[in-house]
Design a protein around this motif. Structure first.
Motif, mmCIF file in Angstrom:
data_model
loop_
_atom_site.group_PDB
_atom_site.id
_atom_site.type_symbol
_atom_site.label_atom_id
_atom_site.label_comp_id
_atom_site.label_asym_id
_atom_site.label_seq_id
_atom_site.Cartn_x
_atom_site.Cartn_y
_atom_site.Cartn_z
ATOM 1 N N THR A 1 13.561 -10.510 2.397
ATOM 2 C CA THR A 1 12.650 -9.382 2.207
ATOM 3 C C THR A 1 12.838 -8.820 0.798
ATOM 4 O OG1 THR A 1 14.273 -7.723 2.916
ATOM 5 C CG2 THR A 1 12.874 -8.672 4.643
ATOM 6 N N ALA A 2 11.842 -8.097 0.364
ATOM 7 C CA ALA A 2 11.936 -7.411 -0.924
ATOM 8 C C ALA A 2 12.978 -6.299 -0.855
ATOM 9 C CB ALA A 2 10.570 -6.843 -1.305
ATOM 10 N N THR A 3 13.092 -5.680 0.321
ATOM 11 C CA THR A 3 14.113 -4.643 0.490
ATOM 12 C C THR A 3 15.490 -5.198 0.157
ATOM 13 O OG1 THR A 3 12.832 -3.573 2.240
ATOM 14 C CG2 THR A 3 15.182 -3.089 2.177
ATOM 15 N N TYR B 1 8.232 3.535 -3.661
ATOM 16 C CA TYR B 1 8.708 2.865 -2.457
ATOM 17 C C TYR B 1 9.254 1.504 -2.846
ATOM 18 C CZ TYR B 1 9.297 1.300 2.324
ATOM 19 O OH TYR B 1 9.855 0.843 3.494
ATOM 20 N N HIS B 2 10.487 1.234 -2.431
ATOM 21 C CA HIS B 2 11.108 -0.064 -2.706
ATOM 22 C C HIS B 2 11.663 -0.671 -1.429
ATOM 23 C CE1 HIS B 2 10.714 0.450 -7.051
ATOM 24 N NE2 HIS B 2 11.134 1.688 -6.904
ATOM 25 N N GLY B 3 11.083 -0.300 -0.272
ATOM 26 C CA GLY B 3 11.634 -0.713 1.007
ATOM 27 C C GLY B 3 12.618 0.330 1.498
ATOM 28 N N GLU C 1 8.685 0.172 -10.185
ATOM 29 C CA GLU C 1 7.495 -0.657 -10.284
ATOM 30 C C GLU C 1 6.870 -0.368 -11.652
ATOM 31 O OE1 GLU C 1 5.072 -1.229 -6.405
ATOM 32 O OE2 GLU C 1 5.440 0.901 -6.595
ATOM 33 N N ASN D 1 2.630 2.548 -4.277
ATOM 34 C CA ASN D 1 2.817 2.993 -2.903
ATOM 35 C C ASN D 1 2.460 4.452 -2.695
ATOM 36 O OD1 ASN D 1 3.917 0.737 -1.172
ATOM 37 N ND2 ASN D 1 5.248 0.545 -2.956
ATOM 38 N N ASP E 1 10.555 -4.010 -9.901
ATOM 39 C CA ASP E 1 10.184 -4.461 -8.559
ATOM 40 C C ASP E 1 8.719 -4.882 -8.615
ATOM 41 O OD1 ASP E 1 9.366 -4.711 -5.916
ATOM 42 O OD2 ASP E 1 10.461 -2.952 -5.212
ATOM 43 N N HIS F 1 4.593 -5.612 -5.192
ATOM 44 C CA HIS F 1 3.151 -5.324 -5.126
ATOM 45 C C HIS F 1 2.456 -5.595 -6.452
ATOM 46 C CE1 HIS F 1 3.015 -2.287 -1.496
ATOM 47 N NE2 HIS F 1 3.279 -3.532 -1.138
ATOM 48 N N LYS G 1 7.504 -10.533 -0.032
ATOM 49 C CA LYS G 1 6.189 -10.541 0.612
ATOM 50 C C LYS G 1 5.317 -11.720 0.184
ATOM 51 C CE LYS G 1 5.619 -5.496 0.715
ATOM 52 N NZ LYS G 1 4.699 -4.486 1.198
HETATM 53 N N1 PMP Z 1 9.131 -3.047 -2.968
HETATM 54 C C1 PMP Z 1 7.878 -2.586 -2.988
HETATM 55 C C2 PMP Z 1 7.252 -2.218 -4.282
HETATM 56 C C3 PMP Z 1 7.164 -2.457 -1.794
HETATM 57 O O1 PMP Z 1 5.918 -1.982 -1.821
HETATM 58 C C4 PMP Z 1 7.781 -2.824 -0.585
HETATM 59 C C5 PMP Z 1 7.074 -2.705 0.750
HETATM 60 N N2 PMP Z 1 5.878 -2.069 0.789
HETATM 61 C C6 PMP Z 1 9.080 -3.304 -0.629
HETATM 62 C C7 PMP Z 1 9.730 -3.404 -1.830
HETATM 63 C C8 PMP Z 1 9.799 -3.711 0.616
HETATM 64 O O2 PMP Z 1 9.256 -4.846 1.167
HETATM 65 P P1 PMP Z 1 9.782 -5.317 2.589
HETATM 66 O O3 PMP Z 1 9.430 -4.218 3.541
HETATM 67 O O4 PMP Z 1 9.032 -6.564 2.866
HETATM 68 O O5 PMP Z 1 11.232 -5.514 2.478
#
Ligand code: PMP
Length: 449
Positions: free
Chosen positions: A133-135, A161-163, A221, A226, A254, A257, A281
């Motif tokens: 995951t990006a998180t 938002y970064h997760g 970002e 977000n 990040d 998106h 993602k």
């Molecule tokens: N980074 C950004 C910029 C995001 O928008 C998101 C989720 N919307 C995430 C990280 C986290 O992604 P995930 O929920 O797939 O871990």
């Protein structure tokens, strides 16, 4: 705008969604064994009080459990940016799962190096590692940044938002300093112990925070996506890079998106030079995968440290990270679907979308705006478009959003539940965009009638 009229139109659209979707409503009512009745609690972000259930999806369209077909401009909030089940990804996944076998085996496959090399071509950073995951990509990038700088804090932008990253749940408070983000669930400690925050586009605020000398990395970002889309003002990103270098702070972009900006996200499109890029993602074509890329210098500095446990239980790692299935999917997505030429077409469609929405806004002289970042565009109920996260957050209008989401859904167009966002995939057509334009214009006309 007549708020009373909005309230009654919203009630009408809610009723309509309930009547149109008895099977989704029943499935939700019966989901007694799910926490909050949904597989993940964010699926409760639904204007009609229950989620539409997925039956099937192909390309730019999805079909719900009641058999309604939609133009999908949500695309899994970027997870399906490649379109739903694109043939090359399906083939690669089937090959891995069925023909070869072995979705996950604690053994590398050659696809991973191919994906690393392709991400290097796109983003410039030469050393890549995978997550699911990006998180997690963000979490591990943060740990590496702390380890290598010996500093405790991470700086983010207000309303980013970064997760579900603990350090990122901070916003700028009334006195200009950081406070916990409202709603923060079970914070491990007071967030100001781990984090600093500055408004996007605020160079002075950033410099003031970095001057404390305790920030390991800025995690950002290149454009906020977000809280609406907030684009960088001329010179801002250069200043961020200059200041982070001056204060010995690493820069993490990040691009989860902002990949919408082009094949290499904003980093590639705008010639940025971060120390780390994180992503997730979209690059899996619908299969779970995340990744982070490091500069050669940073990668070497970390690998040189004998005291860091990168191999076992030191805090960076996931058993299924880099598994054969997810890297096979990422390779197929990057090699055959989200290609350089696909981005040109997707961006042209987002421009078509933006132009049509702009026409409606102008025709009614609405105090709204729309911002585009390559293949994605989002409208916001304020004009001019906000220049930072806090002012963009203030422009949210839950009732108006619910009305537009429901009006569109009841007429076959899906937006992302948390946004007024439309994303284009390589499978999206001009007719898909025009369907939104037509229904959006009708929703606004009815509201103002
Ligand atoms: N980074 C950004 C910029 C995001 O928008 C998101 C989720 N919307 C995430 C990280 C986290 O992604 P995930 O929920 O797939 O871990």
């Amino acid at each position: 705008m007549d708020r009373g009229r909005l309230t009654s139109l919203l009630a009408r659209e809610r009723d309509s969604q309930v009547r149109r979707n008895p099977r989704s409503a029943a499935a939700y009512a019966q989901a007694d064994h799910l926490f909050g009745r949904v597989p993940m609690t964010w699926m409760n972000k639904q204007a009609a009080g229950f989620p539409l259930y997925l039956e099937s999806a192909r390309g730019s369209h999805v079909v719900d459990l009641d058999g309604h077909e939609y133009v999908d401009l949500c695309l899994g909030d970027s997870g399906a940016m490649a379109g739903h089940s694109p043939a090359p990804v399906t083939e690669a996944v089937m090959r891995r799962l069925a023909t070869l076998g072995g979705a996950t085996a604690m053994m590398p496959t050659e696809d991973a190096e191919w994906v690393g090399a392709e991400l290097t071509r796109r983003f410039g950073l030469p050393r890549w590692s995978f997550s699911l995951t990006a998180t997690d990509a963000n979490r591990w990038a943060i740990r590496l940044a702390r380890a290598v700088t010996g500093r405790p804090k991470i700086l983010v932008n207000s309303y980013c938002y970064h997760g579900s990253v603990d350090e990122s749940l901070i916003v700028v408070g009334d006195d200009g300093e950081g406070v916990s983000r409202p709603g923060n669930v079970g914070a491990p400690c007071e967030v100001t112990l781990t984090s600093r925050v500055a408004e996007f586009n605020d160079v002075d605020g950033l410099e003031r925070q970095l001057a404390h000398g305790d920030v390991a990395a800025v995690l950002m970002e290149p454009a906020l996506t977000n809280v609406g889309i907030v684009l960088p003002e001329p010179g801002y990103l250069d200043a961020v890079r200059r200041l982070t270098r001056r204060h010995g702070t690493l820069l993490i972009n990040d691009e989860t998106h902002t990949l919408s900006a082009g094949p290499g996200g904003c980093t590639g499109a705008w010639g940025l030079a971060p120390d780390v890029v994180t992503i997730g993602k979209a690059i899996g074509g619908g299969v779970a995968v995340g990744a982070y890329g490091l500069s050669a210098e940073l990668a070497a500095a970390i690998l040189d440290r004998d005291d860091l446990d990168l191999v076992d239980m030191g805090g960076v790692g996931g058993t299924l990270a880099g598994n054969a299935l997810s890297v096979a999917a990422a390779r197929a997505t990057l090699e055959h679907v989200l290609t350089d030429s696909a981005f040109a077409q997707m961006t042209a469609l987002a421009t078509r979308f933006t132009d049509a929405v702009t026409k409606v806004i102008e025709a009614h002289d609405l105090p709204w705006s729309i911002s585009q970042l390559g293949a994605r565009a989002e409208y916001r109920f304020v004009r001019p478009a906000p220049r930072d996260g806090t002012s963009s957050a203030r422009a949210a209008d839950a009732e108006l959003e619910d009305y537009l989401h429901l009006y569109l859904a009841n007429r076959g167009v899906l937006l992302t539940p948390f946004h007024n966002m439309a994303l284009m995939s390589p499978a999206t057509s001009a007719a898909d965009v025009d369907r939104h334009s037509e229904v959006f214009a009708a929703a606004v006309a009815e509201l103002l009638a």
